[in-house]
Design an enzyme around this catalytic site. Sequence first.
Site, short mmCIF file in Angstrom:
data_model
loop_
_atom_site.label_atom_id
_atom_site.label_comp_id
_atom_site.label_asym_id
_atom_site.label_seq_id
_atom_site.Cartn_x
_atom_site.Cartn_y
_atom_site.Cartn_z
N CYS A 7 0.65 -1.25 -0.18
CA CYS A 7 0.10 0.02 -0.52
C CYS A 7 1.01 1.76 -0.20
O CYS A 7 1.08 1.55 -1.04
CB CYS A 7 -0.89 -0.11 1.15
SG CYS A 7 -2.40 0.81 1.14
N HIS B 189 -3.62 -5.45 0.66
CA HIS B 189 -3.29 -5.68 1.93
C HIS B 189 -2.67 -7.05 2.51
O HIS B 189 -3.60 -7.87 2.50
CB HIS B 189 -3.94 -5.46 2.34
CG HIS B 189 -3.79 -4.01 2.79
ND1 HIS B 189 -2.60 -3.24 4.04
CD2 HIS B 189 -4.33 -2.45 2.40
CE1 HIS B 189 -2.45 -1.87 3.94
NE2 HIS B 189 -3.36 -1.28 2.40
N GLU C 166 -1.48 -8.65 4.83
CA GLU C 166 -1.46 -9.31 6.31
C GLU C 166 -2.73 -8.64 6.62
O GLU C 166 -3.07 -8.59 7.53
CB GLU C 166 -0.16 -8.03 6.45
CG GLU C 166 -0.59 -6.68 6.77
CD GLU C 166 -0.42 -5.60 5.20
OE1 GLU C 166 -0.91 -4.15 5.95
OE2 GLU C 166 -1.22 -6.02 4.95
#
Length: 249
Positions: free
Chosen positions: A102, A192, A194
């Site tokens: 990001c 993302h 994560e």
Amino acid sequence: MTAAIPSVRPVLILHTGDPDDTLKSQFGGYAEQLARASGLASDALEVVAVHNGERPRAPDQYRAALITGSPAMVTDLEPWSEDTAAWLREAAAAGLPMFGICYGHQLLAHALGGKVGYNPAGREVGTQTVELLPAAAGDKLLAGLPLTFPAQMLHAQTVLQPPPGSAVLARSDLDEHQMIRIGRNIFSTQFHPEFGPDFVRAHLERFGRRYAAENLDVPGLSANVRATPVSGELVRRFLDAYALSLIHI
């Protein structure tokens, strides 16, 4: 739990910002979430909070670097961000494997000659579909992955123009540059890997009024949030491919 070999240089996490305090207290900061996604023991990682003025050591002191997301905007050209961009240029010249997410995706592009700005298609949030492009064929990081898979999104700015010589590996309906490879061993994703679905749902609930004011279908976005196992393994796959002597938990 398996400890990392002490003699191995750590993986650097360049910490560029955090969610608001409420979300951070529930799910951890962005560096914590990225550390979990890496699967590495804590003593195999070194977190440097560049957004708080901390500075990393020389690139040759690290095995690889991961760059977090942030609520900041690359186009604000904050001094800490520009200092980090200079470090990224140094690291790229030194051949350090890197993976940006990001803000990290955008900062790598900005540092290495690309262009970043607000996405003309608007804000992209929730669980969206990523499509691999022909340039992804044969890349060992993406070998065996399906051509499309869900991923978590949370961004207003984007890479408008990738750095010279880079390869665009994936896209989404609202973003033509969802994943980029720069050179041999620098990768970045606008999505993302994560983030888990619980964090994304909580974020949508917390900022639902703001997004509704932008004419986003917040109830629909929330209902569509789901697990993203393919995306979620990319950080570990990167470390397996480019930092082989590290040991996962």
